[in-house]
Design a protein around this motif. Sequence first.
Motif, PDB file in Angstrom:
ATOM      1  N   ALA A  51     -12.203  31.838 -10.817  1.00 55.60           N
ATOM      2  CA  ALA A  51     -12.755  30.722 -10.037  1.00 55.60           C
ATOM      3  C   ALA A  51     -13.905  31.171  -9.143  1.00 55.60           C
ATOM      4  O   ALA A  51     -14.922  30.471  -9.033  1.00 55.60           O
ATOM      5  N   TRP A  52     -13.785  32.333  -8.529  1.00 59.69           N
ATOM      6  CA  TRP A  52     -14.832  32.774  -7.612  1.00 59.69           C
ATOM      7  C   TRP A  52     -16.119  33.112  -8.352  1.00 59.69           C
ATOM      8  O   TRP A  52     -17.210  32.875  -7.832  1.00 59.69           O
ATOM      9  N   VAL A  53     -16.008  33.635  -9.578  1.00 65.42           N
ATOM     10  CA  VAL A  53     -17.207  33.941 -10.356  1.00 65.42           C
ATOM     11  C   VAL A  53     -17.875  32.639 -10.801  1.00 65.42           C
ATOM     12  O   VAL A  53     -19.100  32.498 -10.716  1.00 65.42           O
ATOM     13  N   ALA A  54     -17.063  31.677 -11.253  1.00 62.12           N
ATOM     14  CA  ALA A  54     -17.617  30.382 -11.674  1.00 62.12           C
ATOM     15  C   ALA A  54     -18.310  29.687 -10.500  1.00 62.12           C
ATOM     16  O   ALA A  54     -19.392  29.118 -10.656  1.00 62.12           O
ATOM     17  N   ARG A  55     -17.696  29.763  -9.312  1.00 64.88           N
ATOM     18  CA  ARG A  55     -18.295  29.137  -8.117  1.00 64.88           C
ATOM     19  C   ARG A  55     -19.599  29.841  -7.753  1.00 64.88           C
ATOM     20  O   ARG A  55     -20.593  29.210  -7.422  1.00 64.88           O
ATOM     21  N   LEU A  56     -19.619  31.154  -7.841  1.00 67.45           N
ATOM     22  CA  LEU A  56     -20.823  31.925  -7.526  1.00 67.45           C
ATOM     23  C   LEU A  56     -21.944  31.605  -8.516  1.00 67.45           C
ATOM     24  O   LEU A  56     -23.118  31.575  -8.154  1.00 67.45           O
ATOM     25  N   HIS A  57     -21.582  31.342  -9.756  1.00 69.77           N
ATOM     26  CA  HIS A  57     -22.557  31.066 -10.807  1.00 69.77           C
ATOM     27  C   HIS A  57     -23.059  29.622 -10.781  1.00 69.77           C
ATOM     28  O   HIS A  57     -24.114  29.316 -11.346  1.00 69.77           O
ATOM     29  N   ASP A  58     -22.324  28.747 -10.110  1.00 67.36           N
ATOM     30  CA  ASP A  58     -22.669  27.325 -10.063  1.00 67.36           C
ATOM     31  C   ASP A  58     -23.959  27.115  -9.262  1.00 67.36           C
ATOM     32  O   ASP A  58     -24.068  27.500  -8.099  1.00 67.36           O
TER      33      ASP A  58
END
Length: 170
Positions: A134-141
């Motif tokens: 989740a944190w990687v997806a949020r950072l990539h958003d």
Amino acid sequence: MTSTLLHLAALVFFPALMALSASMDLLTFTIPNRICVCLALGYLILAAPLGVPAADILLNLSCALAILALAFVMFNLGWVGGGDAKLAAATAVWLGWSSILDYGVTAAIFGGILTLIILGARMAPLPAALGRFAWVARLHDCKSGVPYGIALAAAGLMQYPGSGIWAAAV
């Protein structure tokens, strides 16, 4: 023995909380208030017993209040997050007026580099294996901001060895 532990606490406490604040910002895009409060209180608890003069402690507190006011203007303009504003002020109490300009410049440089890296990474598709975090997806958003607490913490760590409390501890 107590004096040695006090010195060790002063040398470890600030870096540990800086690392924690950077990690929390990376993983959650928030810097918990308790970290900023612990940083500010930690300075107040450690400085006097280490022999930091009362006048220096008061000057550092004035620096922190000035940075808090400036950072909240920046927050109101949408330039930084609230956690970033509080972290900058909590860091300022440890660094004081003698290091605050270097801290600000270093944080701006690190923040710019961090922003360019994140924006560059966002241009590439996120691998499915990383998207599960989740944190990687949020950072990539692209709709997400930049966890600027990382830059603030790194800049604080760079400036810490030049601070008065560091000098008192070593």
